[in-house]
Scaffold this motif. Structure first.
Motif, PDB file in Angstrom:
ATOM      1  N   MET A  90       0.832  -1.203   0.000  1.00  0.00           N
ATOM      2  CA  MET A  90       0.000   0.000   0.000  1.00  0.00           C
ATOM      3  C   MET A  90       0.868   1.255   0.000  1.00  0.00           C
ATOM      4  SD  MET A  90      -3.073  -0.851  -0.356  1.00  0.00           S
ATOM      5  CE  MET A  90      -3.865   0.697  -0.023  1.00  0.00           C
ATOM      6  N   ALA A  91       1.990   1.220   0.701  1.00  0.00           N
ATOM      7  CA  ALA A  91       2.906   2.359   0.713  1.00  0.00           C
ATOM      8  C   ALA A  91       3.487   2.582  -0.683  1.00  0.00           C
ATOM      9  CB  ALA A  91       4.021   2.137   1.729  1.00  0.00           C
ATOM     10  N   ILE A  92       3.870   1.513  -1.346  1.00  0.00           N
ATOM     11  CA  ILE A  92       4.399   1.619  -2.716  1.00  0.00           C
ATOM     12  C   ILE A  92       3.317   2.136  -3.651  1.00  0.00           C
ATOM     13  CG2 ILE A  92       5.238   0.282  -4.685  1.00  0.00           C
ATOM     14  CD1 ILE A  92       6.748  -1.462  -2.595  1.00  0.00           C
ATOM     15  N   PHE A  93       2.097   1.675  -3.466  1.00  0.00           N
ATOM     16  CA  PHE A  93       0.977   2.152  -4.274  1.00  0.00           C
ATOM     17  C   PHE A  93       0.782   3.658  -4.074  1.00  0.00           C
ATOM     18  CE2 PHE A  93      -3.713   2.440  -5.065  1.00  0.00           C
ATOM     19  CZ  PHE A  93      -3.653   2.170  -6.425  1.00  0.00           C
ATOM     20  N   SER A  94       0.891   4.131  -2.830  1.00  0.00           N
ATOM     21  CA  SER A  94       0.781   5.570  -2.544  1.00  0.00           C
ATOM     22  C   SER A  94       1.890   6.353  -3.228  1.00  0.00           C
ATOM     23  CB  SER A  94       0.827   5.829  -1.036  1.00  0.00           C
ATOM     24  OG  SER A  94      -0.314   5.335  -0.407  1.00  0.00           O
ATOM     25  N   ILE A  95       3.081   5.803  -3.220  1.00  0.00           N
ATOM     26  CA  ILE A  95       4.212   6.465  -3.878  1.00  0.00           C
ATOM     27  C   ILE A  95       3.966   6.548  -5.382  1.00  0.00           C
ATOM     28  CG2 ILE A  95       6.678   6.265  -4.418  1.00  0.00           C
ATOM     29  CD1 ILE A  95       6.958   4.943  -1.579  1.00  0.00           C
ATOM     30  N   ILE A  96       3.464   5.472  -5.965  1.00  0.00           N
ATOM     31  CA  ILE A  96       3.176   5.462  -7.406  1.00  0.00           C
ATOM     32  C   ILE A  96       2.089   6.488  -7.741  1.00  0.00           C
ATOM     33  CG2 ILE A  96       2.188   4.075  -9.276  1.00  0.00           C
ATOM     34  CD1 ILE A  96       3.661   1.645  -7.978  1.00  0.00           C
ATOM     35  N   ILE A  97       1.036   6.535  -6.941  1.00  0.00           N
ATOM     36  CA  ILE A  97      -0.026   7.518  -7.165  1.00  0.00           C
ATOM     37  C   ILE A  97       0.538   8.941  -7.045  1.00  0.00           C
ATOM     38  CG2 ILE A  97      -2.157   8.506  -6.212  1.00  0.00           C
ATOM     39  CD1 ILE A  97      -2.959   5.643  -5.463  1.00  0.00           C
ATOM     40  N   GLY A  98       1.356   9.160  -6.030  1.00  0.00           N
ATOM     41  CA  GLY A  98       1.974  10.473  -5.843  1.00  0.00           C
ATOM     42  C   GLY A  98       2.865  10.860  -7.011  1.00  0.00           C
ATOM     43  N   ALA A  99       3.646   9.914  -7.505  1.00  0.00           N
ATOM     44  CA  ALA A  99       4.520  10.188  -8.651  1.00  0.00           C
ATOM     45  C   ALA A  99       3.695  10.474  -9.901  1.00  0.00           C
ATOM     46  CB  ALA A  99       5.460   9.004  -8.891  1.00  0.00           C
ATOM     47  N   PHE A 100       2.637   9.720 -10.098  1.00  0.00           N
ATOM     48  CA  PHE A 100       1.777   9.940 -11.258  1.00  0.00           C
ATOM     49  C   PHE A 100       1.069  11.288 -11.160  1.00  0.00           C
ATOM     50  CE2 PHE A 100      -2.055   9.269 -13.846  1.00  0.00           C
ATOM     51  CZ  PHE A 100      -1.432   8.993 -15.055  1.00  0.00           C
ATOM     52  N   ALA A 101       0.607  11.649  -9.952  1.00  0.00           N
ATOM     53  CA  ALA A 101      -0.034  12.952  -9.752  1.00  0.00           C
ATOM     54  C   ALA A 101       0.955  14.082  -9.991  1.00  0.00           C
ATOM     55  CB  ALA A 101      -0.627  13.044  -8.347  1.00  0.00           C
ATOM     56  N   LEU A 102       2.202  13.897  -9.576  1.00  0.00           N
ATOM     57  CA  LEU A 102       3.231  14.909  -9.815  1.00  0.00           C
ATOM     58  C   LEU A 102       3.501  15.057 -11.310  1.00  0.00           C
ATOM     59  CD1 LEU A 102       5.220  16.917  -8.595  1.00  0.00           C
ATOM     60  CD2 LEU A 102       6.882  15.047  -8.450  1.00  0.00           C
TER      61      LEU A 102
END
Length: 101
Positions: free
Chosen positions: A8-20
């Motif tokens: 879930m933490a990795i998923f959050s990082i991926i979402i954050g990177a995609f949003a950026l």
């Protein structure tokens, strides 16, 4: 349970990177919409602003959660979920004349 938290933490990082990425470039699936031309530019500008807000929160809390700070996950939920709801309400109010009933 620890593996699920890390996933879930990795998923959050991926979402954050995609949003950026979306905030910086103004591109991505969220920007490929069928809004009427009269609202498209303003709606995409609003989405881009939202991405600028969401990206650092998701990236930071995702990294902290991955490092073992489980409170970061709850902070992320406490900020992001109300943020999405507020964005939705503002979007609906601002563009209600263009949206299908």
């Amino acid at each position: 349970m620890g593996d699920m938290n890390q996933m879930m933490a990795i998923f959050s990082i991926i979402i954050g990177a995609f949003a950026l990425y979306s905030a910086v470039t103004g591109k991505g699936p969220a920007f490929k919409n069928d809004y009427p031309k009269a609202m498209k530019e303003e709606a995409n500008k609003m989405l881009r602003t939202f991405c600028w807000i969401v990206a650092p929160i998701m990236l930071t809390t995702g990294v902290l959660d991955y490092m073992g700070y489980t409170w970061a996950y709850y902070i992320s939920l406490a900020i992001i979920i109300p943020g999405i709801i507020i964005y939705y309400i503002i979007f609906r109010k601002r563009f209600k004349q263009y949206l299908k009933k």
